[in-house]
Scaffold this active site. Sequence first.
Site, PDB file in Angstrom:
ATOM      1  N   LYS A 240     -10.374  -0.785  10.655  1.00  0.00           N
ATOM      2  CA  LYS A 240     -10.490  -1.996   9.823  1.00  0.00           C
ATOM      3  C   LYS A 240     -10.761  -3.237  10.679  1.00  0.00           C
ATOM      4  O   LYS A 240     -10.925  -4.333  10.149  1.00  0.00           O
ATOM      5  CB  LYS A 240      -9.216  -2.198   9.002  1.00  0.00           C
TER       6      LYS A 240
ATOM      7  N   HIS B 100       0.872  -1.175   0.000  1.00  0.00           N
ATOM      8  CA  HIS B 100       0.000   0.000   0.000  1.00  0.00           C
ATOM      9  C   HIS B 100       0.915   1.234   0.000  1.00  0.00           C
ATOM     10  O   HIS B 100       2.028   1.176   0.530  1.00  0.00           O
ATOM     11  CB  HIS B 100      -0.824  -0.046   1.287  1.00  0.00           C
TER      12      HIS B 100
ATOM     13  N   CYS C  37      -4.717   2.218  -3.679  1.00  0.00           N
ATOM     14  CA  CYS C  37      -3.488   2.791  -3.094  1.00  0.00           C
ATOM     15  C   CYS C  37      -2.312   1.847  -3.299  1.00  0.00           C
ATOM     16  O   CYS C  37      -1.456   1.704  -2.409  1.00  0.00           O
ATOM     17  CB  CYS C  37      -3.664   3.107  -1.608  1.00  0.00           C
TER      18      CYS C  37
ATOM     19  N   GLN D 264      -4.367  -5.234   6.894  1.00  0.00           N
ATOM     20  CA  GLN D 264      -5.353  -6.156   6.311  1.00  0.00           C
ATOM     21  C   GLN D 264      -5.293  -7.551   6.930  1.00  0.00           C
ATOM     22  O   GLN D 264      -6.012  -8.445   6.498  1.00  0.00           O
ATOM     23  CB  GLN D 264      -5.150  -6.264   4.790  1.00  0.00           C
TER      24      GLN D 264
ATOM     25  N   ASP E 210       3.194  -4.514   8.075  1.00  0.00           N
ATOM     26  CA  ASP E 210       1.980  -3.724   7.946  1.00  0.00           C
ATOM     27  C   ASP E 210       0.807  -4.701   8.044  1.00  0.00           C
ATOM     28  O   ASP E 210       0.514  -5.442   7.109  1.00  0.00           O
ATOM     29  CB  ASP E 210       2.003  -3.007   6.576  1.00  0.00           C
TER      30      ASP E 210
HETATM   31  N1  PMP Z   1      -1.651  -0.681   4.671  1.00  0.00           N
HETATM   32  C1  PMP Z   1      -2.598  -1.426   4.110  1.00  0.00           C
HETATM   33  C2  PMP Z   1      -2.239  -2.803   3.622  1.00  0.00           C
HETATM   34  C3  PMP Z   1      -3.890  -0.932   3.989  1.00  0.00           C
HETATM   35  O1  PMP Z   1      -4.840  -1.668   3.421  1.00  0.00           O
HETATM   36  C4  PMP Z   1      -4.176   0.356   4.467  1.00  0.00           C
HETATM   37  C5  PMP Z   1      -5.566   0.965   4.339  1.00  0.00           C
HETATM   38  N2  PMP Z   1      -6.184   0.804   3.129  1.00  0.00           N
HETATM   39  C6  PMP Z   1      -3.158   1.098   5.063  1.00  0.00           C
HETATM   40  C7  PMP Z   1      -1.904   0.545   5.146  1.00  0.00           C
HETATM   41  C8  PMP Z   1      -3.385   2.462   5.596  1.00  0.00           C
HETATM   42  O2  PMP Z   1      -4.270   2.409   6.661  1.00  0.00           O
HETATM   43  P1  PMP Z   1      -4.883   3.756   7.268  1.00  0.00           P
HETATM   44  O3  PMP Z   1      -5.416   4.535   6.114  1.00  0.00           O
HETATM   45  O4  PMP Z   1      -5.957   3.266   8.197  1.00  0.00           O
HETATM   46  O5  PMP Z   1      -3.794   4.455   7.981  1.00  0.00           O
END
Ligand code: PMP
Length: 406
Positions: free
Chosen positions: A226, A123, A364, A203, A200
């Site tokens: 999430k 991401h 993203c 997910q 990270d």
């Molecule tokens: N890493 C991953 C794998 C994600 O899916 C996301 C959110 N889509 C993020 C980081 C960022 O998370 P946040 O926007 O809640 O900070």
Amino acid sequence: MKLNVDELRTGFPSLHQMVNGHKLVYFDNAATTLKPQIVIDRLNAYYQKENSNIHRGAHYLSSKATAAYENARCTIQKHLNAAHSHEIIFTRGTTEAINLVAASFSKKFIHEGDEIVVSAMEHHSNIVPWQLACADRKATLRVIPVNNDGELVLDDLDALLNEKTRMVAVAHVSNALGTVNPVEAIIAKAHQRNIPVLIDGAQAAPHMKIDVAALDCDFYCFSSHKVYGPMGVGVLYGKEQWLEQMPPYQGGGEMIKEVKFSGTTFNELPFKFEAGTPNVGDVLGLESALKYLTNLQLDAVANHEYNLIQYAIEKLKTLENIKLMGSPAKRAGVVSFLFTDIHPYDTGTILDKMGIAVRTGSHCAQPLMDILQVPGTVRISFGVYNTFAELDYLIDSLVKIRKLFT
Ligand code: PMP
């Protein structure tokens, strides 16, 4: 243990609404999950009866809120099986957690000519903070490639790691493909060379039990919103040995021991990394969300979502001109696809007219979309409340969309 989906659905007020004249079908859980009433109630209770600034107050409400906040830290420590509660830092979310590590760790440990390794399926939140750190420290970003199945090419990792590598940062689960990465193997390879690893877990945390002690990762992060908790808060787990050595990320109240114009000393962990008034209410909401997930039993959650994924893949494959993105051996939470003759955005917009919430676009993860040579995908992502009947409705709707376009 099996999830009682019919029963748990009654606890999610947002599920019971009409969207564009249809019962809402929510398949956008990787973006954010809906909130159970129990979490909403916890937020209400805090703002009705406990609202107060914490740590410094001499009065009843402040002591009560402080105890609740620090108790939530211990709940999260246990949830992640971390060794110490001061290894749990509250942040605004995964993004801020990664930025914190990238900025602070790099200041201390990354120098000109060093290297940081990420993967091709990250991401943007796990790419850009490292690019900023590289620019700041004159370091280089190296990338673990991804194959056509949507899996990391681990053989290439050995060649990427060397005496200049200072950090490996990878997703536990890909938000674009659902691939569950072999983080245990990645951590083992990095640790053989004494390189720390950040996972990270944005997910992964909603779909599986996370055990940072068993993983032996150096940093792990996830977002509350999430995992059925409120927005605006997240968690950074960091091993004490690293956090102790890292300089503060932001300056302000809470993070100091003594401030003088001649020089300031910093507070101990975890407060050194929590400048300013913390997001107390949302931390308490996150705690109740994690308790909710634990009560459901994460094995049962994983099993239900695994069955949904298998069913979705089987049904999607029967559709014409469909391209399923990736076929990883292990997958959690997400199925991505596109019709080769219909733009993902059009598919998503028409599904919305039918009351179905999905996400379209690059998720993203633009570098990954470039590698896969697609403009984006339609992503369906699952939560505890999703049903097989909802998937049948999705497939029927996709059949209708196909007819519209042919
Ligand atoms: N890493 C991953 C794998 C994600 O899916 C996301 C959110 N889509 C993020 C980081 C960022 O998370 P946040 O926007 O809640 O900070």
